[in-house]
Design a protein around this motif. Structure first.
Motif, mmCIF file in Angstrom:
data_model
loop_
_atom_site.group_PDB
_atom_site.id
_atom_site.type_symbol
_atom_site.label_atom_id
_atom_site.label_comp_id
_atom_site.label_asym_id
_atom_site.label_seq_id
_atom_site.Cartn_x
_atom_site.Cartn_y
_atom_site.Cartn_z
ATOM 1 N N UNK A 192 -42.532 -67.138 -55.504
ATOM 2 C CA UNK A 192 -42.241 -65.520 -56.729
ATOM 3 C C UNK A 192 -40.576 -65.352 -56.803
ATOM 4 N N UNK A 193 -40.332 -65.157 -55.325
ATOM 5 C CA UNK A 193 -38.860 -64.920 -56.231
ATOM 6 C C UNK A 193 -38.401 -66.458 -56.391
ATOM 7 N N UNK A 194 -38.374 -66.619 -56.780
ATOM 8 C CA UNK A 194 -37.443 -68.019 -57.308
ATOM 9 C C UNK A 194 -37.701 -67.900 -58.332
ATOM 10 N N UNK A 195 -39.124 -68.627 -58.549
ATOM 11 C CA UNK A 195 -39.812 -68.164 -60.335
ATOM 12 C C UNK A 195 -39.692 -66.872 -61.850
ATOM 13 N N UNK A 196 -39.090 -65.608 -60.332
ATOM 14 C CA UNK A 196 -39.096 -65.139 -60.976
ATOM 15 C C UNK A 196 -37.434 -64.823 -61.922
ATOM 16 N N UNK A 197 -36.537 -65.556 -61.106
ATOM 17 C CA UNK A 197 -35.083 -65.697 -62.062
ATOM 18 C C UNK A 197 -34.688 -64.845 -61.968
ATOM 19 N N UNK A 198 -35.258 -63.820 -60.574
ATOM 20 C CA UNK A 198 -34.010 -62.775 -60.523
ATOM 21 C C UNK A 198 -32.383 -62.859 -59.407
ATOM 22 N N UNK A 199 -31.511 -62.913 -60.019
ATOM 23 C CA UNK A 199 -30.487 -63.172 -58.967
ATOM 24 C C UNK A 199 -30.778 -61.964 -57.891
ATOM 25 N N UNK A 201 -32.729 -60.854 -56.542
ATOM 26 C CA UNK A 201 -33.879 -60.841 -56.013
ATOM 27 C C UNK A 201 -33.005 -62.109 -54.707
ATOM 28 N N UNK A 202 -32.837 -63.369 -55.223
ATOM 29 C CA UNK A 202 -32.737 -64.439 -54.664
ATOM 30 C C UNK A 202 -31.282 -63.626 -53.309
ATOM 31 N N UNK A 203 -30.233 -62.838 -53.485
ATOM 32 C CA UNK A 203 -29.771 -62.835 -53.043
ATOM 33 C C UNK A 203 -30.308 -61.744 -51.554
ATOM 34 N N UNK A 204 -31.001 -60.955 -52.062
ATOM 35 C CA UNK A 204 -31.964 -60.137 -51.148
ATOM 36 C C UNK A 204 -32.578 -61.550 -50.301
ATOM 37 N N UNK A 210 -30.517 -63.764 -43.267
ATOM 38 C CA UNK A 210 -29.259 -63.721 -42.438
ATOM 39 C C UNK A 210 -29.257 -63.053 -41.765
ATOM 40 N N UNK A 211 -29.632 -62.059 -42.135
ATOM 41 C CA UNK A 211 -29.279 -60.257 -41.851
ATOM 42 C C UNK A 211 -30.680 -60.053 -39.631
ATOM 43 N N UNK A 362 -31.233 -53.870 -49.624
ATOM 44 C CA UNK A 362 -30.734 -55.169 -49.982
ATOM 45 C C UNK A 362 -30.565 -55.384 -51.729
ATOM 46 N N UNK A 363 -32.374 -55.528 -52.124
ATOM 47 C CA UNK A 363 -31.673 -55.279 -53.617
ATOM 48 C C UNK A 363 -31.833 -54.033 -54.478
ATOM 49 N N UNK A 364 -31.881 -53.064 -53.735
ATOM 50 C CA UNK A 364 -31.498 -51.297 -54.223
ATOM 51 C C UNK A 364 -30.086 -51.615 -54.652
#
Length: 406
Positions: A192-199, A201-204, A210-211, A362-364
């Protein structure tokens, strides 16, 4: 009453994946049920649930800001976004009323089905550019040969962050249904995150994994570390090598910055200027957009894009000053700490609830998740689960000893 409460909670969980109207309807029904359970049926003896005090502190400062700052916006509109505290309280109270192994199982089954349904809708939109629910594809921007998915919602950002917090929050608790379900939950959320193409959200998504790995590194097996590393590598390859992903990443470079990125940088400069002029109490809650053009003019910027800050922390800083930002951070920190304190009792819920919170937090940094109504509903559902499980397990441990809960 209990049957009605169970049904309302399950329908609310379904609505979190599918319908803003459903979230509002069942959210307020749950608030009323919470009132009934405390003051009429008296099944729950505590009005003051865990996390209510830091939430009330933040809400109180926002109300004070509204009271002392004039605004072109009506009073009712300014306080509308703050009513989430009632839904949070009601959901938590109702969860306490009905929580059992049987209810938890039903909740997780419905949850994974709803997440899967939203993912399938998003995949169809991604490849076809058509939304069979809205009978149009106008809200699905094209990127390369594909289209940015919105799922059951109307915005790509809402879809990305709602389904992301869904997958992270459900992941580990779902293992009690089947050991493969955590991978399925995270895989569906990742799609879902990938298909939204929301950069952002990708980072989040990547940053949350990782965190969490760093926080719990000493508790991880080498197999778990290997799975995490391979998953991150596969996701990075998907982002960088796919047609749509590569184009979205290219537009983050200084030479190819797209309009959305450049406008966001200008908005951030404008909101930072507001804070510099009003550092203690800000320009007033919900007043940021009304002051943005003035901030542009002061900075000598030729810009007319008016919006929220696309950053929850900067929004709080500009509108409520350093005092409001500290209260907001105290609230977020309190939720995270309460979730962490569940580790001795339910580590599955503890880690997944923390993961959901990290993902949204993170997304915020690049999106107004806390004022996006759909994402806000899923966020407070996460918080209500933290509050409920804290209430149940810490009270039980005081009377029976924590060893009986492991």
């Amino acid at each position: 009453m209990r049957t009605f409460a169970v049904t309302s909670l399950l329908l609310y969980a379904l609505a979190l994946h599918t319908s803003m109207a459903g979230m509002e309807i069942f959210g307020w029904i749950l608030f009323l049920l919470g009132l009934l359970s405390v003051f009429v049926v008296k099944k729950n003896r505590a009005f003051n649930l865990p996390l209510l005090k830091p939430a009330a502190l933040y809400i109180g400062l926002c109300l004070l800001s509204i009271a002392i700052t004039p605004s072109p916006e009506p009073f009712i509109k300014r306080i509308a976004d703050l009513t989430w505290i009632f839904v949070f309280w009601g959901v938590a109270q109702t969860l306490i009323l009905v929580w059992s192994d049987d209810f938890e199982k039903k909740l997780k089954i419905l949850w994974i089905i709803a997440l899967a349904a939203a993912t399938l809708v998003g995949l169809y939109q991604f490849f076809s550019g058509y939304d069979f629910i809205r009978k149009t594809g106008d809200h699905l921007p094209q990127v390369g040969h594909y289209f940015r998915s919105t799922g059951f919602f109307s915005l790509c950002l809402t879809f990305a962050y709602s389904m992301g917090i869904s997958g992270f929050t459900l992941a580990l608790p779902s293992r009690r249904l089947h050991k493969a379900l955590p991978y399925l939950a995270l895989g569906l959320a990742g799609l879902c995150i990938y298909n939204s193409m929301t950069r952002g959200a990708w980072i989040s998504f990547l940053g949350t994994i990782v965190l969490l790995g760093l926080i719990f590194f000493k508790k991880l097996t080498w197999r778990q570390i290997g799975v995490a590393v391979v998953s991150l590598m596969v996701y990075m390859l998907l982002l960088t090598k796919s047609d749509g992903g590569a184009k979205r990443i290219e537009h983050l470079t200084p030479t190819q910055t797209d309009q959305a990125v450049s406008e966001r940088f200008d908005v951030w400069r404008g909101y930072l200027s507001m804070f510099q002029d009003h550092p203690v109490l800000g320009v007033g809650y919900d007043n940021g957009p009304a002051h943005l053009l003035e901030a542009y003019q002061k900075l000598g910027m030729d810009q007319d894009f008016v919006s929220h800050a696309h950053n929850d922390y900067l929004q709080a800083l500009a509108e409520t000053g350093i005092v409001g930002l500290l209260a907001f951070l105290f609230l977020l920190g309190s939720v995270f700490w309460k979730a962490y304190c569940l580790m001795p009792y339910r580590p599955d819920w503890a880690i997944s609830l923390m993961a959901g919170q990290l993902y949204v937090s993170i997304g915020s940094l690049s999106q107004a998740n806390f004022t996006d109504a759909e994402v806000n509903h899923f966020t407070i559902f996460n918080w209500a689960l933290v509050s409920t499980l804290t209430w149940i397990y810490t009270r039980s441990s005081h009377s029976k000893g924590s060893e009986t809960l492991s």
